[in-house]
Design an enzyme around this catalytic site. Structure first.
Site, PDB file in Angstrom:
ATOM      1  N   ASP A  13      35.215  35.876  43.314  1.00 17.23           N
ATOM      2  CA  ASP A  13      35.035  34.624  42.608  1.00 17.23           C
ATOM      3  C   ASP A  13      36.374  33.886  42.594  1.00 17.23           C
ATOM      4  OD1 ASP A  13      33.634  32.721  41.049  1.00 17.23           O
ATOM      5  OD2 ASP A  13      34.475  33.584  39.223  1.00 17.23           O
ATOM      6  N   ASP A  15      37.379  30.871  40.064  1.00 16.33           N
ATOM      7  CA  ASP A  15      37.864  30.579  38.714  1.00 16.33           C
ATOM      8  C   ASP A  15      37.860  31.836  37.859  1.00 16.33           C
ATOM      9  OD1 ASP A  15      38.263  27.750  39.012  1.00 16.33           O
ATOM     10  OD2 ASP A  15      36.085  27.533  39.034  1.00 16.33           O
TER      11      ASP A  15
END
Length: 259
Positions: A13, A15
């Site tokens: 991922d 963020d």
């Protein structure tokens, strides 16, 4: 727990793992550098459909993180691939930004508000009452309802913002139609990403900062999972879920030596 095979591909991922509010998380540049020098296939994933992969590459580069365009996989790209597989050459009424509309154009989709095959809802900072009204009426007339991701809020410096999942709930309440969410935690996004880089779930790992999207999606796609505590999830939150990550680490810095 059965012993897993060595990790040959990485999905991470963005963020909360690599960046936090526009600032790189310590260890992110080193982790990405090790990935590139190792030659192992990898993808940086995001449920945010606002930006194109080229936009995200430029934004990350300004933070000192060098990620190739082909190593960025967004919910917008996954949604475009989904509709291209389901109904090639179709049409859609789209609420969203350039990341979503560009991805749909690139697979040959027509944007229209006249009898579209799909109503596709994505992230935008300018949700329009008129556009939402049009979407509700088109779905009522038979258009299929898709949404890029189920996230109910998004981060900002001032606090949480309403995101795709919240607006999808509004449309669902008005139409009685459930949207199909393409992005995490739908393992479809992970599997299409793995296919994109020619990797198999048995030898792939997913890194994320959220139990309800990243870890769940990785688990359901059959991958080894790493939860990092540099984003939204805290250690005390883990036991609230009926599933667990394979590993928990403080941040991406603790994974550099695993590549």
């Amino acid at each position: 727990m059965s012993e897993r095979k060595p990790i040959e591909a990485w999905l991470t991922d963005m963020d909360g793992v690599l960046v936090q509010e526009g600032v790189p998380i310590p260890g992110a540049a080193e982790f990405l550098g090790k990935l590139k020098s190792s030659g192992k296939p990898f993808l940086v994933l995001t449920n945010n459909s606002i930006y194109t992969a080229r936009d995200l590459k430029a934004r990350l580069m300004r933070m000192g993180l060098d990620v190739p365009v082909e190593s960025i996989w967004t919910s917008a790209l996954a949604t475009a691939q989904f509709v291209d597989d389901q109904r090639p050459g179709g049409s859609a009424f789209v609420i969203g930004e350039a990341g979503l509309t560009t991805a749909l154009h690139d697979v040959g989709y027509i944007m229209t508000d006249v009898d579209p095959d799909f109503v596709i809802l994505g992230e935008t900072r300018e949700y329009s009452f008129q556009a939402l009204t049009k979407a509700i009426r088109l779905i009522g007339n038979g258009a299929r309802f898709l949404a890029t991701n189920p996230d109910e809020t998004g981060p900002s410096a001032e606090g949480p913002l309403p995101a795709t999942g919240s607006v999808a709930a509004l449309i669902k309440a008005a139409t009685g139609k459930e949207p199909y969410f393409v992005g995490k935690p739908n393992p479809l996004m992970m599997r299409t990403g793995l296919n994109r880089i020619g990797a198999h779930s048995e030898v792939a790992a997913m890194i994320g900062d959220r139990m309800d999207t990243d870890v769940l999606a990785g688990l359901e796609a059959g991958m080894e999972t790493f939860l990092v505590l540099s984003g939204l999830t805290r250690q005390a939150d883990v036991d609230k879920y009926p599933f667990r990550p394979t590993h928990t680490r403080a941040s991406i810095a603790e994974l550099v030596d695993l590549v």
